[in-house]
Motif scaffolding. Structure first.
Motif, PDB file in Angstrom:
ATOM      1  N   SER A   1      30.775  17.159   9.752  1.00 45.32           N
ATOM      2  CA  SER A   1      30.891  17.146  11.163  1.00 45.32           C
ATOM      3  C   SER A   1      31.292  15.626  11.739  1.00 45.32           C
ATOM      4  O   SER A   1      32.121  15.455  12.417  1.00 45.32           O
ATOM      5  CB  SER A   1      29.816  17.422  11.727  1.00 45.32           C
ATOM      6  N   VAL A   2      30.727  14.757  10.879  1.00 48.36           N
ATOM      7  CA  VAL A   2      30.654  13.341  11.309  1.00 48.36           C
ATOM      8  C   VAL A   2      32.332  12.912  10.868  1.00 48.36           C
ATOM      9  O   VAL A   2      32.869  12.283  11.689  1.00 48.36           O
ATOM     10  CB  VAL A   2      29.699  12.269  10.662  1.00 48.36           C
TER      11      VAL A   2
ATOM     12  N   THR B   1      38.035  11.265  12.108  1.00 46.41           N
ATOM     13  CA  THR B   1      39.243  11.538  11.916  1.00 46.41           C
ATOM     14  C   THR B   1      40.018  12.314  12.897  1.00 46.41           C
ATOM     15  O   THR B   1      41.195  12.263  12.602  1.00 46.41           O
ATOM     16  CB  THR B   1      39.635  12.242  10.242  1.00 46.41           C
ATOM     17  N   GLY B   2      39.437  13.199  13.361  1.00 45.36           N
ATOM     18  CA  GLY B   2      40.298  14.322  14.290  1.00 45.36           C
ATOM     19  C   GLY B   2      40.566  15.324  13.619  1.00 45.36           C
ATOM     20  O   GLY B   2      41.193  16.281  14.202  1.00 45.36           O
ATOM     21  N   LEU B   3      40.201  15.685  12.138  1.00 47.34           N
ATOM     22  CA  LEU B   3      40.775  16.449  11.229  1.00 47.34           C
ATOM     23  C   LEU B   3      39.474  17.503  10.744  1.00 47.34           C
ATOM     24  O   LEU B   3      38.420  16.749  10.406  1.00 47.34           O
ATOM     25  CB  LEU B   3      41.261  15.905  10.138  1.00 47.34           C
ATOM     26  N   ASN B   4      39.838  18.690  10.965  1.00 50.45           N
ATOM     27  CA  ASN B   4      38.645  19.707  10.643  1.00 50.45           C
ATOM     28  C   ASN B   4      38.698  19.838   8.968  1.00 50.45           C
ATOM     29  O   ASN B   4      39.615  20.717   8.618  1.00 50.45           O
ATOM     30  CB  ASN B   4      38.740  21.177  11.400  1.00 50.45           C
ATOM     31  N   ALA B   5      38.091  19.427   8.214  1.00 51.29           N
ATOM     32  CA  ALA B   5      37.751  19.616   6.823  1.00 51.29           C
ATOM     33  C   ALA B   5      37.010  20.806   6.370  1.00 51.29           C
ATOM     34  O   ALA B   5      36.619  21.137   5.384  1.00 51.29           O
ATOM     35  CB  ALA B   5      37.337  18.517   6.009  1.00 51.29           C
TER      36      ALA B   5
END
Ligand code: TGC
Ligand code: FAD
Length: 389
Positions: free
Chosen positions: A378-379, A384-388
């Motif tokens: 979540s952090v 990064t603005g990227l959902n992993a």
């Protein structure tokens, strides 16, 4: 030899920054834990038993739904709720868990999303500890991804029919009402399922090595008919349960500080009196460095929790702030408890000393309410603005 007047468990003097009300709340819970929890908790842990008879005392102090207003709730501020969690978890994570679930995961959604009738029916007896709640979100196939839940509710006339199961549910077998999150055709909704509803059963999860003084259960729903008036009308979608988790995770970020403080307090005592090689254990550089490191970690966690509380009060706290605090503070407490266990030598594996109990409890606390990895991601997503996920 130098002497110090600083409190080793509060090196930055956080208590001095609290209001009178906050200090009074902390003192009252501290007394309850010293007098009523610490004398029995070891036995409860060994016997795998939640001390139910504490519930009226928790309620009498206003600790159930303490930050909610109206309906018999105390309306305390966010710092007070944090201090309550901290003091309770100094006793045992299981006691704090009970209060977290009742307050943040059950009373909060009823207060935030319930109808007036639901609030009147459930909140006052829940605040008095006469009605116990549990929160069913996690399912056996994977708790980290609740969007993928299989439990579902379908319309049947004006009612709903609920099918599915929930796993690892705190208070499950002792709850009078379950707040159950289920998939519907419109999205995820919250249902209030009373104990005794036909087709609703629970099963106690036994043989845990962690949170042994807490009840954990599986819930099963087999064609359970839930009337329309038992649906939480105020929310649809994953944000419903996630908003409850934000409240509970906030409390955990404070709570685990108490567990770490309990461990450090015992270590200061132990290393000061145990003599090896002709001197107290605490007079070795390697030991002092480890103790100092614990104080450093605890202080950092305290400052994060305090600032998080101030942000919550100002209405600027975001879920990512809570993720960072829950991750950092649980990791801190688990590392402190493990290191204390080690510094006790053989005694560290005995139930006579608190660190191993806290350490085992914290293995659950770092896992529930979002695992460490979930909060790191979540952090990471925020950075990064990227959902992993
Ligand atoms: P995403 O799909 O992006 O968001 C869904 C909607 O929710 C909103 N939202 C939040 N709203 C309020 N508070 C939050 N913390 C929120 N987080 C997200 C979001 O804005 C969106 O709204 P909308 O209107 O656009 O639909 O979901 P995500 O990508 O944020 O979530 C993914 C992930 C992995 C972070 C989430 O699924 C997660 O947190 N997973 C972990 C599950 C978990 O923590 N389970 C805990 C179960 S309960 C428990 O463990 C109790 S232990 C109790 C005890 O004994 O103390
Ligand atoms: P999984 O989701 O299967 O995760 C397994 C592992 O995979 C973890 O290490 C996780 O970090 C990792 N992982 C997951 N996704 C990723 C990814 N994308 N990338 C990398 N790694 C990943 N739930 C409730 O709803 N109500 C309760 O009251 C409640 N009480 C609990 C009490 C206890 C004592 C415990 C242990 C759990 C409780 N839970 C409750 C459940 C808890 O929230 C879940 O255990 C937790 O969310 C993790 O879900 P899981 O156990 O299914 O693990």
């Amino acid at each position: 030899m130098s002497t110090t007047t600083l409190d080793p468990l509060d090196l930055y003097g956080i208590r001095g920054t609290l209001t009178e009300e906050e200090r009074m709340v902390q003192d009252a819970v501290q007394r309850l834990v010293n007098e009523r929890v610490l004398p029995i908790i070891r036995e409860c842990f060994e016997e795998h038993r939640f001390p139910r008879d504490l519930i009226p005392e928790l309620a009498a102090l206003g600790l159930l739904g303490s930050s909610l207003t109206g309906y018999g709730c105390a309306g305390l501020n966010a710092i007070c709720y944090g201090l309550i969690c901290q003091e309770l978890e100094r006793g045992d994570s299981g006691i704090r868990s009970f209060v977290s679930v009742q307050s943040s995961l059950c009373m909060y959604p009823i207060h935030a999303y319930g109808s007036e009738e639901q609030k009147q029916k459930y909140l006052p007896p829940m605040a008095r500890g006469e009605l116990i709640g549990c929160f069913g979100l996690t399912e056996p196939h994977g708790g980290s991804d609740p969007a993928n839940m299989k439990t579902h509710a379908r319309h049947r006339g004006r009612d709903w029919v609920l099918n599915g199961s929930k796993m690892w549910i705190t208070n499950g077998s002792i709850a009078d009402v379950a707040v159950v999150w289920a998939q519907t055709d419109d999205g995820i909704r919250g249902f209030l399922v009373d104990k005794g509803a036909r087709g609703f059963t629970t099963q106690l999860i036994e043989r845990k090595f962690s949170l042994r003084a807490s009840v954990t259960s599986a819930l099963f729903f087999d064609d359970v008919v839930v009337p329309q008036e038992c649906v939480l009308p105020g929310v649809v979608g994953l944000k419903g349960p996630l908003s409850c988790l934000t409240q509970a995770r906030y409390g955990i970020a404070w709570g685990v500080i108490g567990a770490a403080q309990a461990c450090l307090a015992q270590m200061l005592d132990y290393t000061g009196t145990r003599e090896l090689f002709g001197r107290p254990l605490a007079q070795n550089q390697a030991i002092q460095i480890r103790l100092a490191d614990m104080a450093r970690r605890i202080t950092g966690a305290q400052l994060i929790a305090l600032e998080l509380g101030r942000m919550k009060e100002r209405g600027v706290m975001q879920p990512v702030h809570v993720s960072l605090a829950k991750w950092n503070n649980c990791r801190m407490a688990l590392d402190v408890a493990r290191d204390c266990r080690d510094m006790l030598g053989g005694a560290g594996i005995s139930a006579e000393y608190a660190p191993i109990r806290h350490m085992l409890n914290l293995e659950s606390v770092i896992t529930y309410e979002g695992t460490e990895t979930i909060h790191e991601l979540s952090v990471g997503r925020e950075l990064t603005g990227l959902n992993a996920f």
